[in-house]
Design an enzyme around this catalytic site. Sequence first.
Site, short mmCIF file in Angstrom:
data_model
loop_
_atom_site.label_atom_id
_atom_site.label_comp_id
_atom_site.label_asym_id
_atom_site.label_seq_id
_atom_site.Cartn_x
_atom_site.Cartn_y
_atom_site.Cartn_z
N ASP A 210 7.86 -11.29 -20.87
CA ASP A 210 6.34 -11.60 -21.22
C ASP A 210 6.73 -12.52 -22.44
OD1 ASP A 210 7.32 -9.49 -22.72
OD2 ASP A 210 5.61 -8.69 -22.97
N ASP B 277 17.86 -6.62 -8.12
CA ASP B 277 17.97 -8.11 -8.80
C ASP B 277 16.67 -8.85 -8.10
OD1 ASP B 277 18.49 -10.13 -10.33
OD2 ASP B 277 20.46 -10.67 -9.04
O1 9MR Z 1 11.90 -1.20 -23.24
C1 9MR Z 1 10.47 -0.57 -23.09
C2 9MR Z 1 10.77 0.80 -22.38
O2 9MR Z 1 11.38 1.69 -23.33
C3 9MR Z 1 9.22 1.40 -22.14
O3 9MR Z 1 9.40 2.46 -21.18
C4 9MR Z 1 8.70 0.18 -21.36
C5 9MR Z 1 7.25 0.96 -20.96
O4 9MR Z 1 6.36 1.04 -21.93
O5 9MR Z 1 8.37 -0.78 -22.11
C6 9MR Z 1 9.79 -1.63 -22.25
O6 9MR Z 1 9.43 -2.53 -22.85
C7 9MR Z 1 8.75 -3.71 -22.11
C8 9MR Z 1 7.39 -4.09 -23.07
O7 9MR Z 1 6.60 -2.88 -23.14
C9 9MR Z 1 6.82 -5.33 -22.94
N1 9MR Z 1 7.67 -6.39 -22.84
C10 9MR Z 1 8.97 -6.13 -21.97
C11 9MR Z 1 9.58 -5.05 -22.39
C12 9MR Z 1 10.98 -4.68 -21.59
O8 9MR Z 1 10.57 -4.48 -20.36
#
Ligand code: 9MR
Length: 749
Positions: A338, A715
Amino acid sequence: MALLAVATAGLLTAATLMATPARAEAAEQIYNGGFDEGTSGWYSYGTTSSGVTDGRYCSVVPAGLANPWDAGVGQNDIPLIAGASYTFSFTAAGDPASTITAAVQLGVDPYTGYLSRSVALTPEDQQLSFTFTAPEDTEQAQVAFQLGGPAADYTFCVDNVSLLGGEPAPPYVPDTGPRVRVNQVGYLPDGPKHATIVTEATEALAWQLVNADGVTVADGTSAPRGVDAASGQNVHTVDFSAHTRKGRGYTLVADGETSHPFDIAPNVYAQLRSDALQFFYIQRSGIAIDGDLVGEEYARDAGHAGVAPNQGDTEVPCQDGVCDYQLDVRGGWYDAGDHGKYVVNGGIATYQLLSTFERTRTAPTARRGALADGTLRVPERDNGVPDILDEARWELEFMMRMQVPAGQPLAGLAHHKIHDASWTGIPLDPAADPQVRELHPPSTAATLNLAATAAQCGRLYPRYDRAFAADCLASARTAYDAAVANPAILADPNDGAGGGAYSDGDVSDEFYWAAVELYLTTGEQRYLDDLTASVHHTDEVFPATGFAWPSTAALGRLDLATVRSGLPDAERQRIRASVTSAADAYLETLRAEAYGLPMPGSRNNYFWGSNSNIINNVIVIATAYDLTGDPAYRAGALEGMDYVFGRNALNQSYVTGWGEHSSQNQHSRMYAHQVDESSPNPPTGSLAGGANANLEDPFAAQLLAGCAPQFCYVDDIESYATNEVAINWNSALSWIASFLADQGRTHRS
Ligand code: 9MR
């Protein structure tokens, strides 16, 4: 809604079975068509706001858009079968009355239309249903409600979306290649060499190590290990460490299967150090990416640099009611797939880059010049500053810009994050993102991430840029004081529209980490008192499942153990012993796991971003080696990485371009080749999130339901919960890559 649909389908099945037993039941192709799972599975773009209200999906559509497709709501990646008949149905309303286009079409260029209907909506719900025959096979159809055009703002609401037809998808069986699983990148000549065989055999099996000429150079028998909890497979392990001769293209043969090829060489990881770090430049916001440096396919305009159609990031307002100023928060790295920028996650990623650099000054096996100026392909190369510090500075400056200015309420705290008001679709060039960007409220956690990393900056940059280092330290001190004054401003766990929440209910570990970094940089008693008073100073800070962005006490502990300070000797010894005893526990796990990784094989331990947690455990083992020189830790750190490079249930290397069968379709708006040929794959050296038994995205949830933990990965660009890229994951990879590269050069033969 879902219940009703299931009941109806059940009745239909019974009737169908009685009347025409030969015909397959028409399958529902839409996920979450009743919006019981909120917006999960649905995209929207170009609307003023979108979300689920009273069980319906509603969007406010701005007036006067030029084309119907300038705003929309829909769902992607729907499979269609050529010649099969489909019924597209939904309930919809428009208030005030407006005409939209309801379409089923190919979701990628050339957007071939399969069904397109102009629909006049009224404020009252209407039930609509259309039938069509799919003209071609595709996995990438979409349903799209194209909403642009009406002269006045209006609210569009939809529910009960269904696309019924085709055939139910056959059960998914991943292609896992040969049943002999190795580290596809290779092994160091003087390192451990282990493999795992998937087999039904319960007795030991013969194995042969075969060189590129087809000559067997070593053989032996395997050790049966029974059923592995993490994969559900019956497995054996092979130890061929005794073979130390260099060579390319070895294979391991057992049980009638031949492994993917691998090398045995001191330099197998030499290039990984810069490949892993290179990811950060390509993720940069606010600067054009120079194709001459990293390849034309990654060249792009500066993202969110204050140029239309971007609405950021140079004068960014707060969310409604949060503040009445605007901040210039240009720069930094896009977090992941994102375009959000989050101080909390920027914190651990920056820490790991700075720690990777600092290790070159503290670790006996580190090659000091390995990260010198000119070692990365960044625009600042040859400026007299190590490139990794140039790279980390890009994020540090962004994080400092996120600090609330003096004179404003909550001055000194850092805003938690900045991102789009609504989620955008894939692919999307950052420079073309038209969304409103917003600052979200300050948080104590973000502030302490800023304090910790800016304090690291204060000790690592003075010899290159005294003024910048002083700015960092001043910012760190201000942030720390502001956090002490506002110790419990927590980010809202539900603040997840348009970006991740990154909420954290316990910031005591961030307080500890920040106090440690400030102490290590300044030596001041005040910070020593604070860190000493923290429960984390004596508590266990190395969880079995690895440290990560919400659990940062380990970051402080590792630095206290490795960075020179005025701590009394006995105290330093205690701290170091806590690192080695954590490493001992990780080694015990690694030895118990048939795939040789330091993560216990329970379902709960494979969660979002698991690869980074696994690598972070390897980092603790590697640090124990740096501290003690004990070869058991070096061997453990090397073996612990086999999993990431293919010795796993899926036979999958999780690092793009590394290994015979590596991840290449990670979820990203910038590296979206899987859905748009003109977009590149992720750059070489990009780490995928990894196996996640919680399956928190609809694609994985549908495809992988019931998976054993190590099988919970695909993937595919749609699976953001198993297959995204992220700065905090590549920072872990960068740290360990630098360690691994250093181990290659200690080999003498
Ligand atoms: O890495 C994050 C993970 O630990 C959480 O469980 C998840 C849901 O909240 O979000 C992950 O982080 C994401 C972030 O919220 C938005 N940008 C992408 C991140 C990686 O997937």
